[in-house]
Design a protein around this motif. Sequence first.
Motif, PDB file in Angstrom:
ATOM      1  N   ARG A 146       0.847  -1.200   0.000  1.00 37.30           N
ATOM      2  CA  ARG A 146       0.000   0.000   0.000  1.00 37.30           C
ATOM      3  C   ARG A 146       0.883   1.251   0.000  1.00 37.30           C
ATOM      4  O   ARG A 146       0.635   2.190  -0.733  1.00 37.30           O
ATOM      5  CB  ARG A 146      -0.934  -0.043   1.216  1.00 37.30           C
ATOM      6  CG  ARG A 146      -1.889   1.081   1.356  1.00 37.30           C
ATOM      7  CD  ARG A 146      -3.190   0.988   0.564  1.00 37.30           C
ATOM      8  NE  ARG A 146      -3.939  -0.219   0.614  1.00 37.30           N
ATOM      9  CZ  ARG A 146      -5.030  -0.415   1.343  1.00 37.30           C
ATOM     10  NH1 ARG A 146      -5.490   0.524   2.123  1.00 37.30           N
ATOM     11  NH2 ARG A 146      -5.671  -1.550   1.270  1.00 37.30           N
ATOM     12  N   GLU A 147       1.942   1.270   0.792  1.00 35.73           N
ATOM     13  CA  GLU A 147       2.843   2.429   0.817  1.00 35.73           C
ATOM     14  C   GLU A 147       3.566   2.593  -0.511  1.00 35.73           C
ATOM     15  O   GLU A 147       3.811   3.714  -0.954  1.00 35.73           O
ATOM     16  CB  GLU A 147       3.840   2.331   1.969  1.00 35.73           C
ATOM     17  CG  GLU A 147       4.682   3.578   2.128  1.00 35.73           C
ATOM     18  CD  GLU A 147       3.907   4.896   2.123  1.00 35.73           C
ATOM     19  OE1 GLU A 147       4.329   5.833   1.393  1.00 35.73           O
ATOM     20  OE2 GLU A 147       2.877   5.023   2.823  1.00 35.73           O
ATOM     21  N   PHE A 203       1.195   4.376  -2.721  1.00 37.33           N
ATOM     22  CA  PHE A 203       1.120   5.784  -2.332  1.00 37.33           C
ATOM     23  C   PHE A 203       2.370   6.548  -2.760  1.00 37.33           C
ATOM     24  O   PHE A 203       2.292   7.717  -3.140  1.00 37.33           O
ATOM     25  CB  PHE A 203       0.903   5.918  -0.832  1.00 37.33           C
ATOM     26  CG  PHE A 203      -0.407   5.352  -0.341  1.00 37.33           C
ATOM     27  CD1 PHE A 203      -1.449   5.064  -1.200  1.00 37.33           C
ATOM     28  CD2 PHE A 203      -0.582   5.085   1.000  1.00 37.33           C
ATOM     29  CE1 PHE A 203      -2.655   4.536  -0.750  1.00 37.33           C
ATOM     30  CE2 PHE A 203      -1.779   4.564   1.472  1.00 37.33           C
ATOM     31  CZ  PHE A 203      -2.817   4.289   0.597  1.00 37.33           C
ATOM     32  N   ARG A 263       1.998   7.399  -6.426  1.00 38.21           N
ATOM     33  CA  ARG A 263       1.006   8.478  -6.553  1.00 38.21           C
ATOM     34  C   ARG A 263       1.590   9.806  -6.105  1.00 38.21           C
ATOM     35  O   ARG A 263       1.355  10.839  -6.743  1.00 38.21           O
ATOM     36  CB  ARG A 263      -0.245   8.138  -5.755  1.00 38.21           C
ATOM     37  CG  ARG A 263      -1.087   7.065  -6.426  1.00 38.21           C
ATOM     38  CD  ARG A 263      -2.212   6.567  -5.595  1.00 38.21           C
ATOM     39  NE  ARG A 263      -2.991   7.590  -4.939  1.00 38.21           N
ATOM     40  CZ  ARG A 263      -3.931   7.327  -4.033  1.00 38.21           C
ATOM     41  NH1 ARG A 263      -4.193   6.071  -3.690  1.00 38.21           N
ATOM     42  NH2 ARG A 263      -4.612   8.294  -3.463  1.00 38.21           N
ATOM     43  N   ARG A 264       2.345   9.805  -5.021  1.00 31.34           N
ATOM     44  CA  ARG A 264       2.957  11.036  -4.526  1.00 31.34           C
ATOM     45  C   ARG A 264       3.899  11.624  -5.590  1.00 31.34           C
ATOM     46  O   ARG A 264       3.861  12.819  -5.880  1.00 31.34           O
ATOM     47  CB  ARG A 264       3.719  10.738  -3.233  1.00 31.34           C
ATOM     48  CG  ARG A 264       3.801  11.861  -2.269  1.00 31.34           C
ATOM     49  CD  ARG A 264       4.405  11.438  -0.921  1.00 31.34           C
ATOM     50  NE  ARG A 264       3.380  10.907  -0.011  1.00 31.34           N
ATOM     51  CZ  ARG A 264       3.260   9.636   0.360  1.00 31.34           C
ATOM     52  NH1 ARG A 264       4.111   8.728  -0.054  1.00 31.34           N
ATOM     53  NH2 ARG A 264       2.296   9.269   1.168  1.00 31.34           N
ATOM     54  N   GLU A 291      -1.268  17.314  -1.581  1.00 27.93           N
ATOM     55  CA  GLU A 291      -1.281  15.973  -1.000  1.00 27.93           C
ATOM     56  C   GLU A 291      -2.587  15.686  -0.266  1.00 27.93           C
ATOM     57  O   GLU A 291      -3.109  14.572  -0.323  1.00 27.93           O
ATOM     58  CB  GLU A 291      -0.083  15.772  -0.069  1.00 27.93           C
ATOM     59  CG  GLU A 291       0.075  14.337   0.358  1.00 27.93           C
ATOM     60  CD  GLU A 291       1.463  13.990   0.848  1.00 27.93           C
ATOM     61  OE1 GLU A 291       1.601  12.892   1.409  1.00 27.93           O
ATOM     62  OE2 GLU A 291       2.400  14.771   0.660  1.00 27.93           O
ATOM     63  N   GLU A 308      -4.958  14.517  -2.886  1.00 31.59           N
ATOM     64  CA  GLU A 308      -4.598  13.258  -3.553  1.00 31.59           C
ATOM     65  C   GLU A 308      -5.011  12.042  -2.731  1.00 31.59           C
ATOM     66  O   GLU A 308      -5.498  11.060  -3.256  1.00 31.59           O
ATOM     67  CB  GLU A 308      -3.099  13.216  -3.839  1.00 31.59           C
ATOM     68  CG  GLU A 308      -2.596  11.873  -4.331  1.00 31.59           C
ATOM     69  CD  GLU A 308      -3.348  11.330  -5.541  1.00 31.59           C
ATOM     70  OE1 GLU A 308      -3.413  10.106  -5.687  1.00 31.59           O
ATOM     71  OE2 GLU A 308      -3.894  12.113  -6.344  1.00 31.59           O
ATOM     72  N   PHE A 309      -4.801  12.101  -1.443  1.00 29.49           N
ATOM     73  CA  PHE A 309      -5.116  10.963  -0.584  1.00 29.49           C
ATOM     74  C   PHE A 309      -6.430  11.231   0.123  1.00 29.49           C
ATOM     75  O   PHE A 309      -6.627  12.301   0.691  1.00 29.49           O
ATOM     76  CB  PHE A 309      -3.961  10.720   0.399  1.00 29.49           C
ATOM     77  CG  PHE A 309      -2.698  10.374  -0.333  1.00 29.49           C
ATOM     78  CD1 PHE A 309      -2.487   9.091  -0.803  1.00 29.49           C
ATOM     79  CD2 PHE A 309      -1.757  11.343  -0.609  1.00 29.49           C
ATOM     80  CE1 PHE A 309      -1.342   8.768  -1.515  1.00 29.49           C
ATOM     81  CE2 PHE A 309      -0.603  11.036  -1.323  1.00 29.49           C
ATOM     82  CZ  PHE A 309      -0.390   9.756  -1.780  1.00 29.49           C
ATOM     83  N   ASP A 310      -7.332  10.263   0.050  1.00 26.57           N
ATOM     84  CA  ASP A 310      -8.674  10.475   0.592  1.00 26.57           C
ATOM     85  C   ASP A 310      -9.076   9.329   1.518  1.00 26.57           C
ATOM     86  O   ASP A 310      -8.322   8.376   1.712  1.00 26.57           O
ATOM     87  CB  ASP A 310      -9.688  10.666  -0.536  1.00 26.57           C
ATOM     88  CG  ASP A 310      -9.782   9.472  -1.483  1.00 26.57           C
ATOM     89  OD1 ASP A 310      -9.447   8.340  -1.077  1.00 26.57           O
ATOM     90  OD2 ASP A 310     -10.211   9.670  -2.628  1.00 26.57           O
ATOM     91  N   ASP A 334      -8.708   5.522   0.617  1.00 23.21           N
ATOM     92  CA  ASP A 334      -7.420   4.824   0.677  1.00 23.21           C
ATOM     93  C   ASP A 334      -7.296   3.943   1.906  1.00 23.21           C
ATOM     94  O   ASP A 334      -6.533   2.985   1.904  1.00 23.21           O
ATOM     95  CB  ASP A 334      -6.265   5.830   0.650  1.00 23.21           C
ATOM     96  CG  ASP A 334      -6.075   6.442  -0.723  1.00 23.21           C
ATOM     97  OD1 ASP A 334      -6.203   5.708  -1.724  1.00 23.21           O
ATOM     98  OD2 ASP A 334      -5.800   7.649  -0.797  1.00 23.21           O
ATOM     99  N   HIS A 393      -6.228  -1.933  -4.409  1.00 20.91           N
ATOM    100  CA  HIS A 393      -5.112  -1.286  -5.091  1.00 20.91           C
ATOM    101  C   HIS A 393      -4.333  -2.327  -5.885  1.00 20.91           C
ATOM    102  O   HIS A 393      -4.164  -3.457  -5.430  1.00 20.91           O
ATOM    103  CB  HIS A 393      -4.173  -0.628  -4.074  1.00 20.91           C
ATOM    104  CG  HIS A 393      -4.833   0.430  -3.264  1.00 20.91           C
ATOM    105  ND1 HIS A 393      -4.750   1.769  -3.567  1.00 20.91           N
ATOM    106  CD2 HIS A 393      -5.607   0.351  -2.157  1.00 20.91           C
ATOM    107  CE1 HIS A 393      -5.434   2.469  -2.678  1.00 20.91           C
ATOM    108  NE2 HIS A 393      -5.966   1.625  -1.813  1.00 20.91           N
ATOM    109  N   ARG A 434      -6.839   6.992  -9.661  1.00 16.66           N
ATOM    110  CA  ARG A 434      -5.470   7.115  -9.147  1.00 16.66           C
ATOM    111  C   ARG A 434      -4.475   6.286  -9.958  1.00 16.66           C
ATOM    112  O   ARG A 434      -3.522   5.759  -9.427  1.00 16.66           O
ATOM    113  CB  ARG A 434      -5.379   6.754  -7.669  1.00 16.66           C
ATOM    114  CG  ARG A 434      -6.304   7.525  -6.725  1.00 16.66           C
ATOM    115  CD  ARG A 434      -6.225   9.030  -6.918  1.00 16.66           C
ATOM    116  NE  ARG A 434      -6.642   9.791  -5.752  1.00 16.66           N
ATOM    117  CZ  ARG A 434      -7.816  10.402  -5.630  1.00 16.66           C
ATOM    118  NH1 ARG A 434      -8.711  10.323  -6.601  1.00 16.66           N
ATOM    119  NH2 ARG A 434      -8.086  11.097  -4.545  1.00 16.66           N
TER     120      ARG A 434
END
Length: 173
Positions: free
Chosen positions: A31-32, A35, A38-39, A50, A53-55, A58, A66, A103
Amino acid sequence: MSAGETRAGLPFGGAGGVAYEIRSAAGAADREACFAVRRRVFVVEQHVPEELEFDSHDALDAAAAHVLAVRVDGLPLGTSRLLYGPQAADRTGGDLTVGSLGRLAVAEEARGLGIGAALVRAVEDLARERGLLTVELHAQTRALGFYERLGYEAYGVEYESVGIPHRGMRRVL
């Protein structure tokens, strides 16, 4: 695809001399990795704040799945997300037969290798496994052609989201 499984159970890609696999994200490390991609793509390259982007989706395993593209040495190259079920009603209009692909991000150094298309197909596979009949997405207008080549059709008017023009698209599975 179940958590941790690669697409079709085998490494998937190898275009441009880069071997990679597409798999469902399993656990905190995957998961990280999603992310992190995406970052890099949305926050750093496209200047999306940011916090936008993250909601909340997630963090909801019951509403989000994912997928992750990983080079054979473990470097994350791309990701996408499928939202579905009652918790995703704000993205699917409450229709439990519709999933929301979103995403989708591919690291700059991995673009042009087919990873984006492979991620879309992996999300579609996940949608089918969950009994979904349609996948919808909100595409940046500069990516409309990419999604059209994968069978998606645009609908509605262009709108702005996070300062970037978008259009709704859908594909019946």
